[in-house]
Write a protein that holds these residues in place. Structure first.
Motif, mmCIF file in Angstrom:
data_model
loop_
_atom_site.group_PDB
_atom_site.id
_atom_site.type_symbol
_atom_site.label_atom_id
_atom_site.label_comp_id
_atom_site.label_asym_id
_atom_site.label_seq_id
_atom_site.Cartn_x
_atom_site.Cartn_y
_atom_site.Cartn_z
ATOM 1 N N MET A 62 5.328 -15.558 6.835
ATOM 2 C CA MET A 62 5.820 -14.637 5.816
ATOM 3 C C MET A 62 5.122 -14.889 4.477
ATOM 4 O O MET A 62 4.832 -13.956 3.744
ATOM 5 C CB MET A 62 7.340 -14.798 5.701
ATOM 6 C CG MET A 62 8.016 -13.649 5.076
ATOM 7 S SD MET A 62 7.735 -12.128 6.004
ATOM 8 C CE MET A 62 9.025 -11.172 5.342
ATOM 9 N N GLU A 63 4.867 -16.154 4.182
ATOM 10 C CA GLU A 63 4.175 -16.501 2.938
ATOM 11 C C GLU A 63 2.768 -15.894 2.931
ATOM 12 O O GLU A 63 2.322 -15.363 1.916
ATOM 13 C CB GLU A 63 4.103 -18.027 2.790
ATOM 14 C CG GLU A 63 3.551 -18.471 1.455
ATOM 15 C CD GLU A 63 3.544 -19.985 1.332
ATOM 16 O OE1 GLU A 63 2.495 -20.521 0.938
ATOM 17 O OE2 GLU A 63 4.579 -20.620 1.625
ATOM 18 N N ARG A 64 2.088 -15.969 4.068
ATOM 19 C CA ARG A 64 0.738 -15.414 4.203
ATOM 20 C C ARG A 64 0.780 -13.903 3.965
ATOM 21 O O ARG A 64 -0.053 -13.342 3.287
ATOM 22 C CB ARG A 64 0.191 -15.743 5.601
ATOM 23 C CG ARG A 64 -1.152 -15.145 5.907
ATOM 24 C CD ARG A 64 -2.241 -15.661 5.028
ATOM 25 N NE ARG A 64 -2.800 -16.863 5.609
ATOM 26 C CZ ARG A 64 -3.793 -17.542 5.051
ATOM 27 N NH1 ARG A 64 -4.329 -17.138 3.938
ATOM 28 N NH2 ARG A 64 -4.241 -18.625 5.604
ATOM 29 N N ARG A 65 1.777 -13.246 4.509
ATOM 30 C CA ARG A 65 1.915 -11.799 4.367
ATOM 31 C C ARG A 65 2.124 -11.408 2.900
ATOM 32 O O ARG A 65 1.567 -10.428 2.421
ATOM 33 C CB ARG A 65 3.088 -11.302 5.220
ATOM 34 C CG ARG A 65 2.949 -9.862 5.596
ATOM 35 C CD ARG A 65 3.914 -9.446 6.674
ATOM 36 N NE ARG A 65 3.720 -10.237 7.884
ATOM 37 C CZ ARG A 65 4.657 -10.476 8.785
ATOM 38 N NH1 ARG A 65 5.853 -9.980 8.649
ATOM 39 N NH2 ARG A 65 4.401 -11.195 9.847
ATOM 40 N N ASN A 66 2.931 -12.195 2.183
ATOM 41 C CA ASN A 66 3.155 -11.927 0.763
ATOM 42 C C ASN A 66 1.868 -12.114 -0.036
ATOM 43 O O ASN A 66 1.604 -11.369 -0.981
ATOM 44 C CB ASN A 66 4.260 -12.827 0.207
ATOM 45 C CG ASN A 66 5.635 -12.388 0.687
ATOM 46 O OD1 ASN A 66 5.854 -11.216 0.998
ATOM 47 N ND2 ASN A 66 6.558 -13.321 0.772
ATOM 48 N N GLU A 67 1.069 -13.089 0.340
ATOM 49 C CA GLU A 67 -0.220 -13.328 -0.314
ATOM 50 C C GLU A 67 -1.160 -12.124 -0.089
ATOM 51 O O GLU A 67 -1.841 -11.670 -1.011
ATOM 52 C CB GLU A 67 -0.846 -14.605 0.258
ATOM 53 C CG GLU A 67 -2.159 -14.992 -0.369
ATOM 54 C CD GLU A 67 -2.766 -16.237 0.282
ATOM 55 O OE1 GLU A 67 -3.645 -16.832 -0.359
ATOM 56 O OE2 GLU A 67 -2.372 -16.599 1.420
ATOM 57 N N ILE A 68 -1.140 -11.589 1.112
ATOM 58 C CA ILE A 68 -1.952 -10.409 1.441
ATOM 59 C C ILE A 68 -1.488 -9.215 0.612
ATOM 60 O O ILE A 68 -2.300 -8.520 -0.006
ATOM 61 C CB ILE A 68 -1.882 -10.099 2.957
ATOM 62 C CG1 ILE A 68 -2.571 -11.207 3.757
ATOM 63 C CG2 ILE A 68 -2.490 -8.734 3.266
ATOM 64 C CD1 ILE A 68 -2.296 -11.164 5.251
ATOM 65 N N LEU A 69 -0.179 -8.989 0.578
ATOM 66 C CA LEU A 69 0.384 -7.876 -0.178
ATOM 67 C C LEU A 69 0.064 -8.001 -1.665
ATOM 68 O O LEU A 69 -0.318 -7.019 -2.314
ATOM 69 C CB LEU A 69 1.898 -7.799 0.034
ATOM 70 C CG LEU A 69 2.627 -6.692 -0.722
ATOM 71 C CD1 LEU A 69 2.094 -5.314 -0.340
ATOM 72 C CD2 LEU A 69 4.119 -6.782 -0.464
ATOM 73 N N GLU A 70 0.188 -9.184 -2.197
ATOM 74 C CA GLU A 70 -0.099 -9.420 -3.616
ATOM 75 C C GLU A 70 -1.562 -9.117 -3.946
ATOM 76 O O GLU A 70 -1.871 -8.479 -4.953
ATOM 77 C CB GLU A 70 0.228 -10.873 -3.970
ATOM 78 C CG GLU A 70 0.140 -11.179 -5.446
ATOM 79 C CD GLU A 70 0.552 -12.615 -5.739
ATOM 80 O OE1 GLU A 70 -0.256 -13.329 -6.361
ATOM 81 O OE2 GLU A 70 1.662 -13.018 -5.332
#
Length: 169
Positions: A1-9
């Motif tokens: 989930m952290e990786r996904r937030n980094e991608i979205l950001e």
């Protein structure tokens, strides 16, 4: 989930980033990035637009007019063409000469810019005159806001140009 937030950001900070650029910038493997992007797209948080061989990524709700322009400025040659057209309408021959490109190269990029709706073409006797479909101020604002490193590069080029003009006097 952290990786996904980094991608979205990253997509939010750099709308119009290509799939490959995103993978490179975040140091993520292609398969891993595809997985997370599929999830983000299913959640409706991001969407992509494929143009030619490239896939451009945008955050949810990003304005279509701005999407097309960010796709257009994603390549050096198209940026140079748009900057030239900011001076006013031009024909293909004049653009090729000014940019040091072949006419077929200019023709290819002009067709892509027309498909994106960023440039219009109007036949005038034996030549075609190309004109920007966008206000040059909007182009400048989008570059400054979403591609600050590109804005700095353009400013450096302008300084170099002004310096060279001053040396010639």
């Amino acid at each position: 989930m952290e990786r996904r937030n980094e991608i979205l950001e990253t997509i939010t900070d750099k709308p119009g980033i290509t799939f490959r650029e995103l993978a490179r910038e975040l140091g993520i493997g292609i398969g891993d990035l595809q997985y997370h992007l599929r999830k983000l797209e299913k959640e409706g948080r991001v969407f992509s637009r494929k143009t030619g061989k490239r896939r451009y990524l945008f955050p949810k709700g990003f304005e279509e007019k701005a999407q097309r322009l960010l796709i257009a400025i994603s390549t050096e040659t198209r940026r140079r063409i748009l900057l030239l057209l900011m001076e006013g309408p031009k024909n293909q021959k004049d653009m090729a000469r000014s940019l040091g490109l072949s006419q077929p190269t200019v023709s290819y990029h002009m067709n892509e810019l027309i498909k994106l709706g960023v440039v219009t073409a109007e036949k005038e006797s034996r030549s075609v005159i190309y004109t920007l479909s966008y206000d040059p101020e909007l182009i400048a604002r989008l570059i400054k806001e979403y591609r600050p490193s590109l804005w700095e590069k353009l400013a450096d080029n302008l300084i170099d140009l002004l310096t060279s003009v001053g040396d010639g006097e």
